[in-house]
Design an enzyme around this catalytic site. Structure first.
Site, mmCIF file in Angstrom:
data_model
loop_
_atom_site.group_PDB
_atom_site.id
_atom_site.type_symbol
_atom_site.label_atom_id
_atom_site.label_comp_id
_atom_site.label_asym_id
_atom_site.label_seq_id
_atom_site.Cartn_x
_atom_site.Cartn_y
_atom_site.Cartn_z
ATOM 1 N N ARG A 226 -1.446 6.014 -2.190
ATOM 2 C CA ARG A 226 -0.972 5.069 -3.203
ATOM 3 C C ARG A 226 0.368 5.559 -3.752
ATOM 4 N NH1 ARG A 226 -3.819 1.627 -1.402
ATOM 5 N NH2 ARG A 226 -5.447 0.455 -2.461
ATOM 6 N N HIS A 274 2.855 -1.251 3.524
ATOM 7 C CA HIS A 274 1.426 -1.180 3.198
ATOM 8 C C HIS A 274 0.579 -1.741 4.356
ATOM 9 C CE1 HIS A 274 -1.608 -0.920 -0.320
ATOM 10 N NE2 HIS A 274 -2.219 -0.727 0.836
#
Ligand code: NAP
Length: 311
Positions: A226, A274
Site C-alpha cells: 500500500r 495497482h
C-alpha cells in the site's frame, strides 16, 4: 430458510461474478438467493468491495457477515456501522498466485539487471554477469498470506529470504523476524525489499529515511502493498542519492497517481497502476461461498479481519 446474499461490489463487477458465484453457491447445497438488490432488512451476507454502494450497514439488521472481495480492508475496517464479522480475500489459486508472479517478475528484473540489456541505445558491450540469487538477500516486510507465498518461490529460486511480521512465522529455509530490532536486522544489508504489509496506523511510513539507509547501497524497493507504507520524500531522496537504485511501485497514497507526481517519469522509478494482483472471480467465488457455508453450519469463518489490529 433461504439465505439472501447481496452482491455489493461495483456494478461493473456483477457480470464477472454472477456466474462463478452461482456455481460456487450451488456447490454448497444451500438454498440461497443472490442478487444486487434486496430490502436491507432481508440480507444475510454481503459480498463486498469498499468502493461499492454500501457504506452504512445500519439498515442491514439481520446481517451475519460481510465478505470482502479484496485483501486490503483499510477502507472498511474502521466503519463503526459494521458490527458483524468481516472477512478479507485470501485465495491461493487467484490473488496469491497473481502476487507471486508479479513479485517474482520484478525481483528477477532487478536481480538480473535486465533493463540495461533491454534498453541499450549506445550498444554497450558490458559482459559482467549478475550475481547468483544465493548472493542476493531479499527481505519481505509483511509475512502473511502473500508475503509467505512470495518467500517460498523466491527461496526455491535460491534467494536468501528474510520475512518480517508482527508475530514472526517460522518457515523452513526462511529467516523470520519480528519487532523493532527484527525490522532493523531484516533491512540491514538487504538488496531487495518487498513491501506486503497492510495499511494501518502501525505501518504508515514504515519505510522511512532511517530504514532506507540500512539497506545495501544500490538496493531495490518493490511495493505492491500500500502507498502509505513508504515515506515518499525519503524514498525520492534515497533514489536521487543512489542509495536506492530503483523502486518499482504499484500502489500510492493517491490513486490513480496524479499526473504531476514526481514518481511519474523518474528515471529510477517504475510505476505500475495497482495491477500487482487482483481478485479472480472463479476461485474467489469459491472462497466466498465456502465462508457462507461455514457460517450457516456454525463453523468458524476463514480469513477473519482483526478489527482492533486493522487487518
Ligand atoms: P495478511 O495475510 O494479513 O498479512 C499481513 C502481514 O503484515 C502479516 O504478516 C502481519 O503480521 C504483518 N503486519 C501487519 N501489521 C504489522 C505491523 N504493524 N508490524 C509488523 N508486521 C505487521 O495480508 P496479505 O493477504 O498478505 O496482504 C497484504 C497486503 O497486500 C494487503 O493488506 C494489501 O494492502 C496488499 N495487496 C495489494 C494488492 C495489489 O494488487 N497491489 C493485492 C492484494 C493485496 P502477522 O502475521 O504477525 O499478523
Amino acid at each position: 430458510m433461504t439465505v439472501n446474499v447481496l452482491f455489493a461490489a461495483q456494478p461493473n463487477r456483477w457480470p464477472q461474478y454472477e456466474t462463478p458465484l452461482r456455481i460456487a453457491l450451488d456447490d454448497t447445497g444451500l438454498d440461497y438467493d443472490l442478487r444486487t438488490e434486496f430490502a436491507p432488512s432481508e440480507v444475510d451476507y454481503i459480498v463486498y468491495a469498499p468502493n461499492g454502494s454500501v457504506q452504512d450497514f445500519t439498515p442491514y439488521t439481520r446481517l451475519k457477515a460481510v465478505l470482502n472481495l479484496w485483501a486490503g480492508v483499510e477502507d472498511v475496517v474502521g466503519n463503526k456501522t459494521l458490527t458483524v464479522p468481516l472477512t478479507r480475500m485470501v485465495d491461493d489459486q487467484g490473488l496469491t498466485q497473481g502476487m507471486v508472479e508479479w513479485v517474482t517478475g520484478h525481483v528477477m528484473r532487478h536481480h538480473l539487471g535486465m533493463d540495461s540489456h533491454i534498453v541499450n541505445p549506445d550498444r554497450v558491450w558490458n559482459n559482467s554477469a549478475p550475481p547468483l540469487a544465493t548472493d542476493r538477500p531479499v527481505t519481505i516486510l509483511g509475512f502473511g498470506a502473500l508475503g509467505q507465498a512470495c518467500a517460498r518461490i523466491l527461496t526455491t529460486l535460491g534467494f536468501p529470504v528474510t520475512g518480517w511480521s508482527r508475530s514472526g512465522h517460522p518457515l523452513p529455509g526462511i529467516t523470520s523476524m519480528s519487532g523493532d530490532n527484527g525490522l532493523t536486522e531484516a533491512l540491514t544489508g538487504a538488496q531487495i525489499v518487498v513491501l506486503l504489509l497492510p495499511a494501518t496506523p502501525g505501518t504508515a511510513n514504515i519505510l522511512n529515511a532511517e530504514r532506507l539507509a540500512l539497506m545495501a547501497p544500490g538496493a531495490f524497493v518493490i511495493n505492491p502493498g500500500r502507498g502509505p507504507l513508504i515515506d515518499d520524500a525519503a524514498l525520492l531522496a534515497a533514489l536521487d542519492s543512489g542509495q536506492i537504485a530503483h523502486a518499482t511501485l504499484d500502489v500510492f497514497r493517491t490513486e490513480p497517481l496524479p499526473n504531476d507526481d514526481p514518481y511519474w517519469g523518474h528515471p529510477r522509478v517504475t510505476v505500475t497502476p495497482h495491477i500487482a494482483s487482483e481478485t479472480r472471480p472463479p476461485s474467489a467465488s469459491r472462497v466466498i461461498a465456502d465462508n457462507i457455508r461455514r457460517s450457516e453450519a456454525g463453523e468458524p469463518l476463514l480469513h477473519l479481519v482483526d478489527r482492533s489490529a486493522g487487518y
